[in-house]
Motif scaffolding. Structure first.
Motif, PDB file in Angstrom:
ATOM      1  N   ASP A   1       0.827  -1.211   0.000  1.00 52.07           N
ATOM      2  CA  ASP A   1       0.000   0.000   0.000  1.00 52.07           C
ATOM      3  C   ASP A   1       0.859   1.258   0.000  1.00 52.07           C
ATOM      4  OD1 ASP A   1      -2.207  -1.623   0.048  1.00 52.07           O
ATOM      5  OD2 ASP A   1      -2.682  -1.276   2.160  1.00 52.07           O
ATOM      6  N   GLU A   2       1.931   1.256   0.780  1.00 49.78           N
ATOM      7  CA  GLU A   2       2.815   2.423   0.830  1.00 49.78           C
ATOM      8  C   GLU A   2       3.492   2.652  -0.513  1.00 49.78           C
ATOM      9  OE1 GLU A   2       5.347   1.538   4.157  1.00 49.78           O
ATOM     10  OE2 GLU A   2       3.835   2.174   5.615  1.00 49.78           O
ATOM     11  N   ARG A   3       3.851   1.569  -1.207  1.00 49.10           N
ATOM     12  CA  ARG A   3       4.451   1.714  -2.535  1.00 49.10           C
ATOM     13  C   ARG A   3       3.459   2.356  -3.500  1.00 49.10           C
ATOM     14  NH1 ARG A   3       5.793  -3.670  -5.327  1.00 49.10           N
ATOM     15  NH2 ARG A   3       3.936  -3.269  -6.529  1.00 49.10           N
ATOM     16  N   VAL A   4       2.189   1.943  -3.417  1.00 50.90           N
ATOM     17  CA  VAL A   4       1.159   2.527  -4.277  1.00 50.90           C
ATOM     18  C   VAL A   4       0.962   4.005  -3.933  1.00 50.90           C
ATOM     19  CG1 VAL A   4      -1.304   2.488  -4.848  1.00 50.90           C
ATOM     20  CG2 VAL A   4      -0.026   0.346  -4.707  1.00 50.90           C
ATOM     21  N   GLU A   5       0.892   4.320  -2.652  1.00 54.80           N
ATOM     22  CA  GLU A   5       0.712   5.710  -2.235  1.00 54.80           C
ATOM     23  C   GLU A   5       1.857   6.590  -2.738  1.00 54.80           C
ATOM     24  OE1 GLU A   5       0.028   6.025   1.977  1.00 54.80           O
ATOM     25  OE2 GLU A   5      -1.502   4.450   1.898  1.00 54.80           O
ATOM     26  N   ARG A   6       3.090   6.108  -2.603  1.00 57.87           N
ATOM     27  CA  ARG A   6       4.243   6.883  -3.099  1.00 57.87           C
ATOM     28  C   ARG A   6       4.133   7.112  -4.596  1.00 57.87           C
ATOM     29  NH1 ARG A   6       7.093   3.490   0.269  1.00 57.87           N
ATOM     30  NH2 ARG A   6       7.803   2.239  -1.483  1.00 57.87           N
ATOM     31  N   CYS A   7       3.736   6.078  -5.314  1.00 60.89           N
ATOM     32  CA  CYS A   7       3.616   6.196  -6.766  1.00 60.89           C
ATOM     33  C   CYS A   7       2.538   7.205  -7.146  1.00 60.89           C
ATOM     34  CB  CYS A   7       3.298   4.833  -7.379  1.00 60.89           C
ATOM     35  SG  CYS A   7       2.966   4.937  -9.143  1.00 60.89           S
ATOM     36  N   VAL A   8       1.377   7.107  -6.515  1.00 61.69           N
ATOM     37  CA  VAL A   8       0.275   8.014  -6.853  1.00 61.69           C
ATOM     38  C   VAL A   8       0.649   9.454  -6.507  1.00 61.69           C
ATOM     39  CG1 VAL A   8      -2.136   8.611  -6.369  1.00 61.69           C
ATOM     40  CG2 VAL A   8      -1.487   6.213  -6.711  1.00 61.69           C
ATOM     41  N   ARG A   9       1.322   9.642  -5.380  1.00 59.61           N
ATOM     42  CA  ARG A   9       1.759  10.997  -5.021  1.00 59.61           C
ATOM     43  C   ARG A   9       2.785  11.538  -6.016  1.00 59.61           C
ATOM     44  NH1 ARG A   9       1.562   9.305   0.991  1.00 59.61           N
ATOM     45  NH2 ARG A   9      -0.516  10.032   1.504  1.00 59.61           N
ATOM     46  N   HIS A  10       3.687  10.684  -6.458  1.00 57.87           N
ATOM     47  CA  HIS A  10       4.668  11.098  -7.465  1.00 57.87           C
ATOM     48  C   HIS A  10       3.966  11.439  -8.777  1.00 57.87           C
ATOM     49  CE1 HIS A  10       8.250  11.175  -9.955  1.00 57.87           C
ATOM     50  NE2 HIS A  10       7.674  10.271 -10.745  1.00 57.87           N
ATOM     51  N   MET A  11       3.032  10.576  -9.178  1.00 61.67           N
ATOM     52  CA  MET A  11       2.337  10.785 -10.447  1.00 61.67           C
ATOM     53  C   MET A  11       1.432  12.015 -10.416  1.00 61.67           C
ATOM     54  SD  MET A  11       3.178   8.890 -12.865  1.00 61.67           S
ATOM     55  CE  MET A  11       4.388   7.600 -13.001  1.00 61.67           C
ATOM     56  N   ALA A  12       1.001  12.434  -9.210  1.00 65.26           N
ATOM     57  CA  ALA A  12       0.172  13.636  -9.096  1.00 65.26           C
ATOM     58  C   ALA A  12       0.936  14.876  -9.550  1.00 65.26           C
ATOM     59  CB  ALA A  12      -0.312  13.804  -7.659  1.00 65.26           C
ATOM     60  N   GLN A  13       2.248  14.790  -9.620  1.00 63.14           N
ATOM     61  CA  GLN A  13       3.086  15.911 -10.044  1.00 63.14           C
ATOM     62  C   GLN A  13       3.518  15.789 -11.504  1.00 63.14           C
ATOM     63  OE1 GLN A  13       6.280  16.519  -7.174  1.00 63.14           O
ATOM     64  NE2 GLN A  13       5.016  15.516  -5.624  1.00 63.14           N
ATOM     65  N   GLN A  14       3.084  14.720 -12.171  1.00 66.82           N
ATOM     66  CA  GLN A  14       3.503  14.471 -13.549  1.00 66.82           C
ATOM     67  C   GLN A  14       2.413  14.910 -14.523  1.00 66.82           C
ATOM     68  OE1 GLN A  14       6.707  13.436 -13.820  1.00 66.82           O
ATOM     69  NE2 GLN A  14       6.620  13.500 -11.589  1.00 66.82           N
ATOM     70  N   ASP A  15       2.774  14.978 -15.801  1.00 73.89           N
ATOM     71  CA  ASP A  15       1.787  15.337 -16.815  1.00 73.89           C
ATOM     72  C   ASP A  15       1.022  14.092 -17.291  1.00 73.89           C
ATOM     73  OD1 ASP A  15       3.617  13.995 -18.389  1.00 73.89           O
ATOM     74  OD2 ASP A  15       4.179  15.713 -19.595  1.00 73.89           O
ATOM     75  N   ARG A  16       0.000  14.319 -18.090  1.00 78.69           N
ATOM     76  CA  ARG A  16      -0.863  13.232 -18.581  1.00 78.69           C
ATOM     77  C   ARG A  16      -0.072  12.173 -19.331  1.00 78.69           C
ATOM     78  NH1 ARG A  16      -6.430  13.540 -19.189  1.00 78.69           N
ATOM     79  NH2 ARG A  16      -6.280  12.317 -21.104  1.00 78.69           N
TER      80      ARG A  16
END
Length: 157
Positions: free
Chosen positions: A25-40
């Protein structure tokens, strides 16, 4: 911390140790938080990678089959005692197929961090929400962390 991922109907997840589930779950959370700063485009590339990710059931079937074949091959070369290895692997795959989890799944999950299909899909839905595929996720309100949290909640519902 209480997990956002409340998938009680998932047999593998419900039988896995809490620390393994928490690590995933923590790996997913880190990924989603990182991707929230990325473009489409970056989110879309990562979604394509997730489409190819093996789930726990596929990994267990491949690992169990490989061990069974290895047991048969060794039995042919060095005597019949190695057939036991193939029999054990087949039994573990049968158990996994019948009840949805087993020792082989626990091993693959703990060692490799292999996720269930539902866990992979939750991450995909969260990323699709971030990408703007759904209307419930704010575009600019609250910054990337707020968007990531909203995407994780939307994926769960």
């Amino acid at each position: 911390m209480e997990s956002w991922n409340q998938t009680a109907a998932d047999a593998v997840r419900s039988h896995a140790p809490k620390d393994v589930n928490q690590r995933i779950d923590e790996r997913v959370e880190r990924c989603v938080r990182h991707m929230a700063q990325q473009d489409r485009a970056e989110i879309s590339r990562y979604l394509q990678k997730l489409e190819r990710e093996w789930d726990i059931h596929r990994a267990v079937m491949v690992a169990g089959s490989a061990v069974a074949v290895l047991g048969l091959w060794l039995a042919r070369r060095d005597g019949g005692h190695w057939r036991i290895l193939g029999g054990i692997a087949a039994g573990l795959m049968l158990q996994h197929g019948l009840v949805g989890f087993g020792p082989l799944a626990e091993l693959v999950r703990a060692v490799g961090g292999v996720r269930t299909r539902r866990e992979i899909d939750l991450e995909k839905f969260a990323l699709k929400a971030l990408r703007g595929d759904f209307e419930r996720i704010p575009r600019n309100d609250g910054g990337p962390l707020a968007r990531a949290n909203a995407a994780l909640v939307a994926a769960q519902s």
